[in-house]
Design a protein around this motif. Structure first.
Motif, PDB file in Angstrom:
ATOM      1  N   LYS A 107      -7.332  14.136 -93.549  1.00  0.00           N
ATOM      2  CA  LYS A 107      -7.855  12.759 -93.243  1.00  0.00           C
ATOM      3  C   LYS A 107      -9.150  12.794 -93.099  1.00  0.00           C
ATOM      4  O   LYS A 107      -9.901  13.756 -92.552  1.00  0.00           O
ATOM      5  CB  LYS A 107      -7.153  11.772 -92.187  1.00  0.00           C
ATOM      6  N   LEU A 108     -10.174  11.753 -93.814  1.00  0.00           N
ATOM      7  CA  LEU A 108     -11.455  11.721 -93.748  1.00  0.00           C
ATOM      8  C   LEU A 108     -11.958  10.496 -93.687  1.00  0.00           C
ATOM      9  O   LEU A 108     -11.517   9.665 -94.538  1.00  0.00           O
ATOM     10  CB  LEU A 108     -12.258  12.403 -94.841  1.00  0.00           C
ATOM     11  N   GLY A 109     -12.497   9.987 -92.661  1.00  0.00           N
ATOM     12  CA  GLY A 109     -13.121   8.532 -92.393  1.00  0.00           C
ATOM     13  C   GLY A 109     -14.103   8.336 -91.554  1.00  0.00           C
ATOM     14  O   GLY A 109     -14.840   9.250 -91.051  1.00  0.00           O
ATOM     15  N   VAL A 110     -13.788   7.084 -90.891  1.00  0.00           N
ATOM     16  CA  VAL A 110     -15.011   6.845 -89.741  1.00  0.00           C
ATOM     17  C   VAL A 110     -14.027   6.232 -88.558  1.00  0.00           C
ATOM     18  O   VAL A 110     -12.919   5.875 -88.597  1.00  0.00           O
ATOM     19  CB  VAL A 110     -15.751   5.468 -90.145  1.00  0.00           C
ATOM     20  N   ALA A 111     -14.659   6.713 -87.372  1.00  0.00           N
ATOM     21  CA  ALA A 111     -13.974   6.538 -85.950  1.00  0.00           C
ATOM     22  C   ALA A 111     -14.844   5.762 -85.123  1.00  0.00           C
ATOM     23  O   ALA A 111     -16.048   5.981 -85.184  1.00  0.00           O
ATOM     24  CB  ALA A 111     -13.684   7.851 -85.086  1.00  0.00           C
ATOM     25  N   GLN A 112     -14.251   5.071 -84.248  1.00  0.00           N
ATOM     26  CA  GLN A 112     -15.063   3.999 -83.320  1.00  0.00           C
ATOM     27  C   GLN A 112     -14.496   4.697 -82.063  1.00  0.00           C
ATOM     28  O   GLN A 112     -13.257   4.266 -81.746  1.00  0.00           O
ATOM     29  CB  GLN A 112     -15.096   2.562 -83.443  1.00  0.00           C
ATOM     30  N   SER A 113     -15.229   4.988 -80.928  1.00  0.00           N
ATOM     31  CA  SER A 113     -14.556   5.186 -79.717  1.00  0.00           C
ATOM     32  C   SER A 113     -15.090   4.648 -78.400  1.00  0.00           C
ATOM     33  O   SER A 113     -16.452   4.654 -78.548  1.00  0.00           O
ATOM     34  CB  SER A 113     -14.117   6.884 -79.662  1.00  0.00           C
ATOM     35  N   GLN A 114     -14.575   4.813 -77.231  1.00  0.00           N
ATOM     36  CA  GLN A 114     -15.187   4.112 -76.237  1.00  0.00           C
ATOM     37  C   GLN A 114     -14.645   5.113 -74.834  1.00  0.00           C
ATOM     38  O   GLN A 114     -13.228   5.137 -75.024  1.00  0.00           O
ATOM     39  CB  GLN A 114     -15.131   2.859 -75.885  1.00  0.00           C
ATOM     40  N   ARG A 115     -15.274   5.573 -74.013  1.00  0.00           N
ATOM     41  CA  ARG A 115     -14.998   6.146 -72.886  1.00  0.00           C
ATOM     42  C   ARG A 115     -15.612   5.442 -71.680  1.00  0.00           C
ATOM     43  O   ARG A 115     -16.674   5.024 -71.735  1.00  0.00           O
ATOM     44  CB  ARG A 115     -15.281   7.529 -72.617  1.00  0.00           C
ATOM     45  N   LYS A 116     -14.936   5.040 -70.654  1.00  0.00           N
ATOM     46  CA  LYS A 116     -15.316   4.398 -69.487  1.00  0.00           C
ATOM     47  C   LYS A 116     -15.262   5.152 -68.276  1.00  0.00           C
ATOM     48  O   LYS A 116     -14.143   5.608 -67.879  1.00  0.00           O
ATOM     49  CB  LYS A 116     -14.660   3.000 -69.246  1.00  0.00           C
ATOM     50  N   THR A 117     -16.286   5.191 -67.460  1.00  0.00           N
ATOM     51  CA  THR A 117     -16.322   5.968 -65.960  1.00  0.00           C
ATOM     52  C   THR A 117     -16.985   4.931 -65.102  1.00  0.00           C
ATOM     53  O   THR A 117     -17.562   3.902 -65.338  1.00  0.00           O
ATOM     54  CB  THR A 117     -16.910   7.143 -66.006  1.00  0.00           C
ATOM     55  N   THR A 118     -16.636   5.129 -63.990  1.00  0.00           N
ATOM     56  CA  THR A 118     -17.263   4.513 -62.790  1.00  0.00           C
ATOM     57  C   THR A 118     -17.788   5.546 -61.566  1.00  0.00           C
ATOM     58  O   THR A 118     -17.039   6.230 -61.168  1.00  0.00           O
ATOM     59  CB  THR A 118     -16.407   3.306 -62.264  1.00  0.00           C
ATOM     60  N   THR A 119     -19.063   5.297 -61.237  1.00  0.00           N
ATOM     61  CA  THR A 119     -19.561   6.293 -60.103  1.00  0.00           C
ATOM     62  C   THR A 119     -20.325   5.326 -58.887  1.00  0.00           C
ATOM     63  O   THR A 119     -20.936   4.483 -59.465  1.00  0.00           O
ATOM     64  CB  THR A 119     -20.558   7.126 -60.570  1.00  0.00           C
ATOM     65  N   VAL A 120     -19.391   5.369 -58.024  1.00  0.00           N
ATOM     66  CA  VAL A 120     -19.861   4.468 -56.827  1.00  0.00           C
ATOM     67  C   VAL A 120     -20.027   2.946 -57.024  1.00  0.00           C
ATOM     68  O   VAL A 120     -21.149   2.492 -57.042  1.00  0.00           O
ATOM     69  CB  VAL A 120     -21.129   4.983 -56.124  1.00  0.00           C
ATOM     70  N   GLY A 121     -18.956   2.350 -57.864  1.00  0.00           N
ATOM     71  CA  GLY A 121     -18.832   1.096 -58.299  1.00  0.00           C
ATOM     72  C   GLY A 121     -19.762   0.710 -59.279  1.00  0.00           C
ATOM     73  O   GLY A 121     -19.841  -0.669 -59.895  1.00  0.00           O
ATOM     74  N   VAL A 122     -20.405   1.516 -60.093  1.00  0.00           N
ATOM     75  CA  VAL A 122     -21.213   1.196 -61.194  1.00  0.00           C
ATOM     76  C   VAL A 122     -20.386   1.686 -62.424  1.00  0.00           C
ATOM     77  O   VAL A 122     -20.290   2.924 -62.507  1.00  0.00           O
ATOM     78  CB  VAL A 122     -22.519   1.987 -61.410  1.00  0.00           C
ATOM     79  N   THR A 123     -20.048   0.780 -63.511  1.00  0.00           N
ATOM     80  CA  THR A 123     -18.995   0.926 -64.525  1.00  0.00           C
ATOM     81  C   THR A 123     -19.963   1.612 -65.638  1.00  0.00           C
ATOM     82  O   THR A 123     -20.958   0.888 -65.979  1.00  0.00           O
ATOM     83  CB  THR A 123     -18.386   0.337 -64.816  1.00  0.00           C
ATOM     84  N   ARG A 124     -19.810   2.615 -66.454  1.00  0.00           N
ATOM     85  CA  ARG A 124     -20.465   3.032 -67.576  1.00  0.00           C
ATOM     86  C   ARG A 124     -19.670   3.110 -69.032  1.00  0.00           C
ATOM     87  O   ARG A 124     -18.354   3.710 -68.733  1.00  0.00           O
ATOM     88  CB  ARG A 124     -21.190   4.679 -67.199  1.00  0.00           C
ATOM     89  N   LYS A 125     -20.099   2.759 -69.842  1.00  0.00           N
ATOM     90  CA  LYS A 125     -19.247   2.769 -70.964  1.00  0.00           C
ATOM     91  C   LYS A 125     -20.064   3.734 -71.974  1.00  0.00           C
ATOM     92  O   LYS A 125     -21.290   3.704 -72.353  1.00  0.00           O
ATOM     93  CB  LYS A 125     -19.110   1.344 -72.032  1.00  0.00           C
ATOM     94  N   ASP A 126     -19.345   4.647 -72.735  1.00  0.00           N
ATOM     95  CA  ASP A 126     -19.908   5.498 -73.691  1.00  0.00           C
ATOM     96  C   ASP A 126     -19.149   5.377 -75.010  1.00  0.00           C
ATOM     97  O   ASP A 126     -18.139   5.573 -75.107  1.00  0.00           O
ATOM     98  CB  ASP A 126     -19.594   7.193 -73.278  1.00  0.00           C
ATOM     99  N   ASN A 127     -20.044   4.661 -76.017  1.00  0.00           N
ATOM    100  CA  ASN A 127     -19.393   4.057 -77.179  1.00  0.00           C
ATOM    101  C   ASN A 127     -19.987   5.062 -78.290  1.00  0.00           C
ATOM    102  O   ASN A 127     -21.211   5.758 -78.201  1.00  0.00           O
ATOM    103  CB  ASN A 127     -19.975   2.801 -77.674  1.00  0.00           C
TER     104      ASN A 127
END
Length: 175
Positions: A107-127
């Motif tokens: 398969k060959l195509g396009v992906a969209q992904s997201q990872r979420k983390t929180t450090t000392v109450g601050v949430t970060r999203k890696d898109n």
């Protein structure tokens, strides 16, 4: 990236048109899988995956899917907590029969992904939006049910959460 996507779409339409001319059995399919993804901290977690597509012929299909990267259980002393995320994709799927019931595919195509983390109450999203690729094998249990095993790559390496490399094992149902 836009030029790449445009070119890929034109190539896909050309292949789809050629496949429709030789089509033997156009059909839709859906599937479920258990996907194993290693996390940045070295642990692994089993994640649910749903996918579906439309086969223009026995060799060419278009497929889309989503995987839920589940929240990790943090260690009591952890400062950063992995809140999970997701991965989605749309891809052309090319299948080659190996034996009567066994096939290989890519398969060959396009992906969209997201990872979420929180450090000392601050949430970060890696898109990330990037290239999606996969290869695997499929064994037809019956004419309408198959077992699949595949390796998938959802875009670039991630800085947090689940890595981009995923192994999945699933069931595919044709109708």
């Amino acid at each position: 990236m836009k030029l790449f996507l445009s070119t890929a779409f034109v190539v896909f339409l050309a292949l789809a048109g050629a496949a429709q001319a030789e089509q033997t059995a156009p059909h839709a399919y859906v599937g479920v899988a258990a996907a194993a993804a290693e996390r940045i901290d070295g642990t692994s977690k089993i994640n649910p995956k749903l996918f579906g597509g439309y086969a223009f012929s026995d060799s060419l299909a278009v497929e889309g899917g989503v995987i839920d990267f589940r929240k990790a259980t943090p260690a009591p002393e952890a400062r950063t907590i992995d809140l999970g995320g997701f991965g989605t994709y749309v891809a052309a799927r090319f299948t080659k029969p190996l034996m009567d019931r066994l096939s290989a595919y890519g398969k060959l195509g396009v992906a969209q992904s997201q990872r979420k983390t929180t450090t000392v109450g601050v949430t970060r999203k890696d898109n990330d939006t990037g290239l999606y690729g996969a290869f695997g094998i499929q064994y037809a249990v019956t004419q309408k049910v198959a077992v699949t095993a595949e390796y998938e790559r959802f875009g670039k390496d991630k800085k947090a959460g689940a890595k981009s490399d995923v192994w999945s094992f699933g069931l595919k149902f044709e109708f």
